[in-house]
Design an enzyme around this catalytic site. Structure first.
Site, short mmCIF file in Angstrom:
data_model
loop_
_atom_site.label_atom_id
_atom_site.label_comp_id
_atom_site.label_asym_id
_atom_site.label_seq_id
_atom_site.Cartn_x
_atom_site.Cartn_y
_atom_site.Cartn_z
CG ASN A 153 42.40 34.88 44.73
OD1 ASN A 153 43.14 34.43 45.59
ND2 ASN A 153 41.52 34.11 44.09
CD1 TRP A 154 48.16 38.32 45.23
CD2 TRP A 154 49.87 37.75 46.55
NE1 TRP A 154 48.86 39.47 45.52
CE2 TRP A 154 49.92 39.15 46.33
CE3 TRP A 154 50.85 37.17 47.36
CZ2 TRP A 154 50.91 39.97 46.89
CZ3 TRP A 154 51.84 37.99 47.91
CH2 TRP A 154 51.86 39.37 47.68
CE LYS A 155 43.17 32.79 40.74
NZ LYS A 155 42.29 32.17 39.80
CG HIS A 211 37.86 31.68 44.19
ND1 HIS A 211 38.12 30.81 43.16
CD2 HIS A 211 38.27 32.91 43.77
CE1 HIS A 211 38.68 31.48 42.15
NE2 HIS A 211 38.78 32.76 42.50
CD GLU A 226 40.80 29.22 41.16
OE1 GLU A 226 41.48 29.46 42.16
OE2 GLU A 226 40.91 29.86 40.09
CD GLU A 285 36.06 35.98 41.22
OE1 GLU A 285 36.96 36.76 40.96
OE2 GLU A 285 36.26 34.84 41.67
N GLY A 340 40.61 33.13 34.97
CA GLY A 340 41.88 32.56 34.52
C GLY A 340 41.87 32.15 33.06
CB SER A 350 40.15 37.55 32.40
OG SER A 350 40.32 36.14 32.46
N GLY A 365 42.84 37.92 39.87
CA GLY A 365 43.73 36.79 40.08
C GLY A 365 45.07 37.02 39.41
N GLY A 366 45.22 36.49 38.21
CA GLY A 366 46.51 36.52 37.50
C GLY A 366 47.19 37.88 37.49
C1 PEP Z 1 40.08 35.06 40.65
O1 PEP Z 1 40.91 34.26 41.00
O2 PEP Z 1 39.19 35.39 41.45
C2 PEP Z 1 40.14 35.63 39.31
C3 PEP Z 1 39.23 36.48 38.93
O3 PEP Z 1 41.21 35.22 38.53
P1 PEP Z 1 41.65 35.89 37.15
O4 PEP Z 1 41.70 37.38 37.35
O5 PEP Z 1 43.00 35.32 36.86
O6 PEP Z 1 40.63 35.53 36.11
#
Ligand code: PEP
Length: 256
Positions: free
Chosen positions: A13-15, A99, A101, A171, A177, A217, A238-239
Site C-alpha cells: 500500500n503505497w498510500k 483502510h 486512514e 490491520e 505506521g 508494520s 505500507g512503509g
Molecule cells: C498499511 O498502510 O496498511 C500499513 C499496514 O502500513 P505500515 O506497514 O506502514 O504499518
C-alpha cells in the site's frame, strides 16, 4: 499460510507516495529483485494517477495493480470521486476498502465499506477489506467483538460465491505506521477469528478459501514469522512497500 486451500497475497500500500515517474522507477527496481513467484500473488496499491504508469510498467511481470479507494455509486455528481468501472477499465484488479486512514480522516464507516465491497465485486474487482481495533479497544478486551462487527457488516449481502474473491486485511490500528507489530500469535488469533466469522455465515468450505492478510508494520525482519501462521495468508504492507529491497524480501519470504 495454508497454500493448499488459498492464495497467499502480498500487497504493497503505497498510500499518497510516488509520482508516475517514481512509480516506473520503483517497479523497475522491484523487477530486478523479486525471484520467480510460485506461491504468492503480488499486488501494488498505487495512487489513482499512477495506475496507468503502474499497469504499463508491470506488463509481463506477475503483479496486479490495485487502487486504494473507490466510490460505491456507478456514476453521478460526486466531484473528485472514482467509480469501480473506471478502475476496472484501466486494468485494475483489486481495491483497498475501509483502510483505517480512510475511516479516521475521510469519514469511511462500516456501512460505506459494505456498499463499496458490493460495488467492487459487481464491477469485477477484488476488494481488500481492512478491519482492525484501536489500542483502546484492545486494552478494553473488545478486539474480537469489534472485528466480528466489522467483518459481518462489510460482507452483508455478499453471496457465498463472491466472498472467495474478497480479501480481508486484519490491520490493528495501533500497529499501522508505528513500528509496533502485532506478535505472530496476536495476528493468528485475530485472523483465525475472522475465518470463524466467515465460517459462521458461509460455511467451512468458503471460509477456508478466503485469503486473510495481516497488516501493521510488517517488514523484512518479521514477515517470515507472521506468515508462518496458518491463518495469516499474506500481508498488506505500507512503509516497507516503498523500499524495493524490503518489499522484495517480504515477497520472497512468502514465496518459500
Ligand atoms: C498499511 O498502510 O496498511 C500499513 C499496514 O502500513 P505500515 O506497514 O506502514 O504499518
Amino acid at each position: 499460510m495454508n497454500q493448499r486451500y488459498r492464495k497467499t497475497i502480498i500487497a504493497g500500500n503505497w498510500k499518497m507516495n510516488k509520482t508516475p515517474s517514481e512509480t516506473r522507477a520503483l517497479i523497475d527496481e522491484l523487477k530486478t529483485l523479486i525471484n520467480r513467484v510460485k506461491w504468492c500473488d503480488i499486488v501494488l496499491c498505487v495512487p489513482f494517477v499512477n495506475i496507468p504508469a503502474a499497469i504499463k510498467a508491470t506488463k509481463g511481470f506477475r503483479v496486479a495493480i490495485a487502487a486504494q479507494n473507490m466510490h460505491y455509486e456507478k456514476s453521478g455528481a460526486y466531484t473528485g470521486e472514482i467509480s469501480a468501472a473506471m478502475l476496472a477499465e484501466l486494468g485494475v484488479k483489486y481495491v483497498i476498502i475501509g483502510h483505517s486512514e480512510r475511516r479516521q480522516y475521510f469519514g469511511e464507516t462500516d456501512t460505506t465499506v459494505n456498499l463499496k465491497v458490493r460495488a467492487a465485486l459487481e464491477a469485477g474487482l477484488r476488494p481488500i477489506v481492512c478491519v482492525g481495533e484501536s489500542l483502546t479497544q484492545r486494552e478494553q478486551g473488545v478486539t474480537l467483538e469489534q472485528i466480528r462487527m466489522q467483518v459481518k457488516i462489510a460482507l452483508g449481502g455478499v453471496e457465498g460465491t463472491s466472498v472467495k474473491r474478497v480479501v480481508i486485511a486484519y490491520e490493528p490500528i495501533w500497529a499501522i505506521g508505528t513500528g509496533k507489530t502485532a506478535t505472530a500469535d496476536q495476528a493468528e488469533e485475530v485472523c483465525g477469528w475472522i475465518r470463524d466469522c466467515i465460517r459462521e455465515i458461509y460455511g467451512a468450505r468458503v471460509a477456508r478459501a478466503v485469503t486473510i492478510q495481516y497488516g501493521g508494520s510488517m517488514n523484512a525482519g518479521n514477515a517470515h514469522e507472521l506468515l508462518s501462521k496458518l491463518d495469516v495468508d499474506g500481508g498488506l504492507i505500507g512503509g516497507a512497500s516503498l523500499k524495493a529491497a524490503e518489499f522484495a524480501a517480504i515477497v520472497n519470504a512468502a514465496n518459500q
